[in-house]
Design an enzyme around this catalytic site. Structure first.
Site, PDB file in Angstrom:
ATOM      1  CD  GLU A 154      -1.290  -2.282   2.193  1.00 42.66           C
ATOM      2  OE1 GLU A 154      -0.084  -2.586   2.053  1.00 42.66           O
ATOM      3  OE2 GLU A 154      -2.046  -2.869   2.975  1.00 42.66           O
ATOM      4  CB  CYS A 205      -0.510  -2.998   8.945  1.00 41.98           C
ATOM      5  SG  CYS A 205       0.597  -1.716   8.315  1.00 41.98           S
ATOM      6  CB  CYS A 211      -1.025   0.383   5.147  1.00 42.40           C
ATOM      7  SG  CYS A 211       0.596  -0.302   4.735  1.00 42.40           S
TER       8      CYS A 211
END
Lengths: 159, 159
Positions: B58, B86, B89
């Protein structure tokens, strides 16, 4: 050097980075990464120059640190940053296994160590770290205040 | 194309990126950024190759997207990623003002859209976005399962 003298010394190095951002008309935030009592990486906010919202001081510093250590795990390093990290940077600090974080001024809107929310207080499954907040808080906050006052003045004269 | 057909089409593009990561022995996660119905940026996980914990699919895709649009604000873009983002990101997605997020498989340990915690459910002061979870979930999960089974086998034969 005592451990608190060491923190002051390295936070002053992070403040030097924040001043570089200010000189470039960027929100003045700086960071340095310390390993074995030496600065191994530096970074300052470059969101506008790079036109990249991920180009925060901490992110640039973390990537430079992994290059210096040739390892994505930044174990046994301390990250000094002049502002309480945002959610992205707090996530990157955990992902890169930094062992200690020292920050300067709180970020009342976006700070992810208690101001907006506290990512470090959640039970991260892979990592935890020591955190020392508000080191040279006034100096960091003054830089930010200066920046936003100048920005406001510019907007007033060029609405 | 209906909007759900469009989501399947672009998630398949993100899966192609995840497969590139798999071929490089990286955790297979991929992402594409879509603007005006076109893929303008791609990324796959390169943490091991770059030895940089911030080199998630990402993050790479977001930075490439800002280069493509010459703007740190990725307004009116959709990010397709094969795994629930996560915390880092998810923070980057908010910081870069992406207007829609579509993800594939949940990340039960670190997912920041409900699995570990939900960053998007907090009241972010600057941005909110539309989220569509679990598109082509089985395909994304299978890639990850394949990777971790192979890793486990390698560890068993080289303990």
């Amino acid at each position: 050097m005592s451990s608190s003298d060491r923190d002051l010394y390295f936070m002053k190095e992070a403040l030097k980075e924040a001043k570089k951002a200010l000189e470039k008309d960027e929100v003045p935030v700086g960071a340095v990464l310390v390993y074995q009592d030496k600065v191994i990486a530096r970074g300052h906010n470059e969101v506008e120059i790079l036109q990249d919202a991920t180009a925060h001081a901490e992110m640039i510093c973390i990537t430079a640190g992994t290059t210096a250590l040739e390892n994505w795990r930044l174990s046994e390093t301390t990250l000094y940053c002049t502002l309480e990290p945002c959610p992205m940077c707090a996530g990157a600090i955990l992902a890169s296994r930094i062992s200690r974080l020292v920050w300067g001024a709180p970020d009342l809107r976006l700070g992810a160590n208690g101001s907006f929310f506290d990512l470090f207080a959640l039970n991260h499954p892979m990592h935890s770290l020591e955190i020392t907040p508000r080191v040279l808080e006034a100096e960091s906050a003054l830089l930010l205040k200066t920046f936003f006052e100048v920005t406001r003045k510019k907007k007033k004269s060029n609405p």
